[in-house]
Design a protein around this motif. Structure first.
Motif, PDB file in Angstrom:
ATOM      1  N   MET A   1      -3.801  10.037  16.272  1.00  0.00           N
ATOM      2  CA  MET A   1      -2.742   9.827  15.285  1.00  0.00           C
ATOM      3  C   MET A   1      -2.203   8.405  15.398  1.00  0.00           C
ATOM      4  SD  MET A   1       1.024  11.636  15.009  1.00  0.00           S
ATOM      5  CE  MET A   1       0.384  13.276  14.730  1.00  0.00           C
ATOM      6  N   TYR A   2      -2.134   7.705  14.269  1.00  0.00           N
ATOM      7  CA  TYR A   2      -1.580   6.363  14.262  1.00  0.00           C
ATOM      8  C   TYR A   2      -0.052   6.435  14.168  1.00  0.00           C
ATOM      9  CZ  TYR A   2      -6.310   4.716  13.530  1.00  0.00           C
ATOM     10  OH  TYR A   2      -7.644   4.446  13.681  1.00  0.00           O
ATOM     11  N   SER A   3       0.608   5.466  14.794  1.00  0.00           N
ATOM     12  CA  SER A   3       2.074   5.454  14.801  1.00  0.00           C
ATOM     13  C   SER A   3       2.592   4.201  14.104  1.00  0.00           C
ATOM     14  CB  SER A   3       2.599   5.517  16.235  1.00  0.00           C
ATOM     15  OG  SER A   3       2.081   4.454  17.007  1.00  0.00           O
ATOM     16  N   VAL A   4       3.727   4.359  13.446  1.00  0.00           N
ATOM     17  CA  VAL A   4       4.319   3.262  12.673  1.00  0.00           C
ATOM     18  C   VAL A   4       5.744   3.014  13.153  1.00  0.00           C
ATOM     19  CG1 VAL A   4       4.930   2.420  10.378  1.00  0.00           C
ATOM     20  CG2 VAL A   4       2.928   3.911  10.662  1.00  0.00           C
ATOM     21  N   MET A   5       6.054   1.775  13.478  1.00  0.00           N
ATOM     22  CA  MET A   5       7.417   1.410  13.842  1.00  0.00           C
ATOM     23  C   MET A   5       8.092   0.799  12.617  1.00  0.00           C
ATOM     24  SD  MET A   5       8.708  -1.040  16.943  1.00  0.00           S
ATOM     25  CE  MET A   5      10.416  -1.012  17.489  1.00  0.00           C
ATOM     26  N   ILE A   6       9.227   1.369  12.215  1.00  0.00           N
ATOM     27  CA  ILE A   6       9.949   0.905  11.027  1.00  0.00           C
ATOM     28  C   ILE A   6      11.145   0.070  11.486  1.00  0.00           C
ATOM     29  CG2 ILE A   6      11.125   1.609   8.907  1.00  0.00           C
ATOM     30  CD1 ILE A   6       9.672   4.367   9.277  1.00  0.00           C
ATOM     31  N   ILE A   7      11.089  -1.227  11.202  1.00  0.00           N
ATOM     32  CA  ILE A   7      12.175  -2.137  11.595  1.00  0.00           C
ATOM     33  C   ILE A   7      12.947  -2.499  10.330  1.00  0.00           C
ATOM     34  CG2 ILE A   7      12.765  -4.278  12.785  1.00  0.00           C
ATOM     35  CD1 ILE A   7      10.088  -4.130  14.214  1.00  0.00           C
ATOM     36  N   GLU A   8      13.919  -1.670  10.019  1.00  0.00           N
ATOM     37  CA  GLU A   8      14.686  -1.751   8.768  1.00  0.00           C
ATOM     38  C   GLU A   8      16.100  -1.255   9.056  1.00  0.00           C
ATOM     39  OE1 GLU A   8      16.322  -2.080   5.541  1.00  0.00           O
ATOM     40  OE2 GLU A   8      14.195  -2.232   4.984  1.00  0.00           O
ATOM     41  N   TYR A 105       5.180   4.124  -2.963  1.00  0.00           N
ATOM     42  CA  TYR A 105       4.703   4.692  -1.707  1.00  0.00           C
ATOM     43  C   TYR A 105       3.178   4.729  -1.661  1.00  0.00           C
ATOM     44  CZ  TYR A 105       9.438   6.001  -0.390  1.00  0.00           C
ATOM     45  OH  TYR A 105      10.760   5.963  -0.039  1.00  0.00           O
ATOM     46  N   ASP A 106       2.556   4.844  -2.832  1.00  0.00           N
ATOM     47  CA  ASP A 106       1.090   4.816  -2.874  1.00  0.00           C
ATOM     48  C   ASP A 106       0.568   3.452  -2.432  1.00  0.00           C
ATOM     49  OD1 ASP A 106       0.930   7.420  -3.775  1.00  0.00           O
ATOM     50  OD2 ASP A 106       0.919   6.858  -5.900  1.00  0.00           O
ATOM     51  N   VAL A 107       1.243   2.395  -2.874  1.00  0.00           N
ATOM     52  CA  VAL A 107       0.851   1.045  -2.460  1.00  0.00           C
ATOM     53  C   VAL A 107       1.091   0.855  -0.970  1.00  0.00           C
ATOM     54  CG1 VAL A 107       1.394  -1.416  -2.693  1.00  0.00           C
ATOM     55  CG2 VAL A 107       1.223   0.022  -4.728  1.00  0.00           C
ATOM     56  N   LEU A 108       2.253   1.346  -0.479  1.00  0.00           N
ATOM     57  CA  LEU A 108       2.564   1.233   0.941  1.00  0.00           C
ATOM     58  C   LEU A 108       1.498   1.930   1.789  1.00  0.00           C
ATOM     59  CD1 LEU A 108       4.453   0.486   3.288  1.00  0.00           C
ATOM     60  CD2 LEU A 108       5.698   2.619   2.851  1.00  0.00           C
ATOM     61  N   LEU A 109       1.144   3.158   1.421  1.00  0.00           N
ATOM     62  CA  LEU A 109       0.120   3.893   2.162  1.00  0.00           C
ATOM     63  C   LEU A 109      -1.226   3.183   2.110  1.00  0.00           C
ATOM     64  CD1 LEU A 109       0.931   7.597   1.212  1.00  0.00           C
ATOM     65  CD2 LEU A 109       0.977   6.620   3.505  1.00  0.00           C
ATOM     66  N   ALA A 110      -1.567   2.633   0.953  1.00  0.00           N
ATOM     67  CA  ALA A 110      -2.832   1.917   0.809  1.00  0.00           C
ATOM     68  C   ALA A 110      -2.865   0.687   1.700  1.00  0.00           C
ATOM     69  CB  ALA A 110      -3.047   1.521  -0.652  1.00  0.00           C
ATOM     70  N   LYS A 111      -1.734  -0.032   1.771  1.00  0.00           N
ATOM     71  CA  LYS A 111      -1.643  -1.224   2.625  1.00  0.00           C
ATOM     72  C   LYS A 111      -1.801  -0.832   4.094  1.00  0.00           C
ATOM     73  CE  LYS A 111      -0.174  -4.547  -0.380  1.00  0.00           C
ATOM     74  NZ  LYS A 111      -0.701  -5.925  -0.512  1.00  0.00           N
ATOM     75  N   ILE A 112      -1.110   0.236   4.491  1.00  0.00           N
ATOM     76  CA  ILE A 112      -1.182   0.693   5.882  1.00  0.00           C
ATOM     77  C   ILE A 112      -2.612   1.095   6.234  1.00  0.00           C
ATOM     78  CG2 ILE A 112      -0.490   2.526   7.475  1.00  0.00           C
ATOM     79  CD1 ILE A 112       2.275   2.491   6.136  1.00  0.00           C
ATOM     80  N   LYS A 113      -3.246   1.885   5.373  1.00  0.00           N
ATOM     81  CA  LYS A 113      -4.617   2.325   5.622  1.00  0.00           C
ATOM     82  C   LYS A 113      -5.577   1.140   5.685  1.00  0.00           C
ATOM     83  CE  LYS A 113      -4.107   6.882   3.466  1.00  0.00           C
ATOM     84  NZ  LYS A 113      -4.486   7.729   2.307  1.00  0.00           N
ATOM     85  N   VAL A 115      -4.902  -2.017   6.555  1.00  0.00           N
ATOM     86  CA  VAL A 115      -4.711  -2.775   7.794  1.00  0.00           C
ATOM     87  C   VAL A 115      -5.280  -1.998   8.979  1.00  0.00           C
ATOM     88  CG1 VAL A 115      -2.986  -3.622   9.411  1.00  0.00           C
ATOM     89  CG2 VAL A 115      -2.714  -4.078   6.986  1.00  0.00           C
ATOM     90  N   ILE A 116      -5.082  -0.685   8.994  1.00  0.00           N
ATOM     91  CA  ILE A 116      -5.612   0.141  10.092  1.00  0.00           C
ATOM     92  C   ILE A 116      -7.136   0.086  10.117  1.00  0.00           C
ATOM     93  CG2 ILE A 116      -5.945   2.528  10.832  1.00  0.00           C
ATOM     94  CD1 ILE A 116      -2.996   3.022  10.166  1.00  0.00           C
ATOM     95  N   ARG A 117      -7.772   0.145   8.952  1.00  0.00           N
ATOM     96  CA  ARG A 117      -9.236   0.047   8.904  1.00  0.00           C
ATOM     97  C   ARG A 117      -9.711  -1.288   9.455  1.00  0.00           C
ATOM     98  NH1 ARG A 117      -8.793   2.546   3.802  1.00  0.00           N
ATOM     99  NH2 ARG A 117      -8.884   0.503   2.792  1.00  0.00           N
TER     100      ARG A 117
END
Length: 231
Positions: A1-8, A105-113, A115-117
């Motif tokens: 499982m990948y983890s995300v740190m939210i600095i906001e 949120y679709d764009v955010l998820l796409a960006k995260i995926k 970068v992870i790839r």
């Protein structure tokens, strides 16, 4: 499982992002102390960071640069700032991508995926910095450096090993025998004064980065590192 740190610092936005990511299987971390973002990053060790620019104490550019001194973790900036200069600064300060608010949120998820790839996929570069941290004192194990309050020093192998052994046993006595065995292969052939000389050097190195009187000598026993630098 990948983890995300939210600095906001906007709690509503943080909550919305957190809930959405967790719905898609990501583990999330949020920041509680905006004066110690780097320390919280080390403790959580996330796979990726989402970073706002406008933050309390220091801005996102500062924390991005600070984290880059110890890690190549992917950092995506999320900000209401939409100028070309802000996006350029984000990349030049170590960011991997940039999303402007409001965002999908679709764009955010796409960006995260994406970068992870790129970072964790089969074609990604391997290796990351080994870091040991106690109360804001960082040891970079693969670099033989010590860092405290943005001051960094390169140590000799012996100096580094002594500090590492003391930090691993913080507030506990480390015997002279344990230190000698960890530093030299044959204790019988080491002059007893050798350890004392090296310990004096270690005390001086700690003082050079602002940590004073942290090492106590326990006669007939060994040495103890007292966690007093954040008091």
């Amino acid at each position: 499982m990948y983890s995300v740190m939210i600095i906001e610092d906007d709690k509503k936005i943080t909550s919305l992002i957190k809930n959405h990511l967790e719905k898609y299987g990501y583990k999330t971390y949020t920041v509680g102390d905006f004066s110690n973002v780097k320390g919280e990053f080390v403790k959580s060790n996330p796979s990726i960071i989402l970073m706002d620019i406008n933050l309390p104490v220091f801005d996102g550019f500062y924390w991005c640069r600070d984290i880059r001194t110890i890690s190549n973790v992917p950092i995506i900036f999320i900000s209401a700032r939409d100028s070309d200069m802000d996006q350029v600064m984000a990349i030049e300060n170590g960011g991997d991508d940039y999303i402007t608010k409001p965002f999908s949120y679709d764009v955010l998820l796409a960006k995260i995926k994406g970068v992870i790839r790129r970072v964790y996929g089969s074609y990604a570069e391997s290796g990351s910095s080994d870091i040991f941290e106690v109360s804001g004192l960082f040891l970079h194990i693969d670099q033989n450096t010590i860092e405290y309050k943005n001051k960094s020093l390169e140590l000799s192998n012996k100096e580094f090993q002594i500090i590492y052994l003391l930090l691993k046993n913080i507030n506990r006595i480390v015997s002279r025998e344990t230190l000698l065995e960890g530093l030299w292969n044959d204790v019988d052939f080491v002059d007893d004064n050798t350890l004392s000389v090296n310990m004096t050097r270690v005390r001086k190195r700690l003082e050079d980065i602002g940590i004073k009187n942290a090492i106590e000598t326990k006669r007939g026993q060994g040495y103890k590192l007292i966690n007093n630098w954040n008091l």
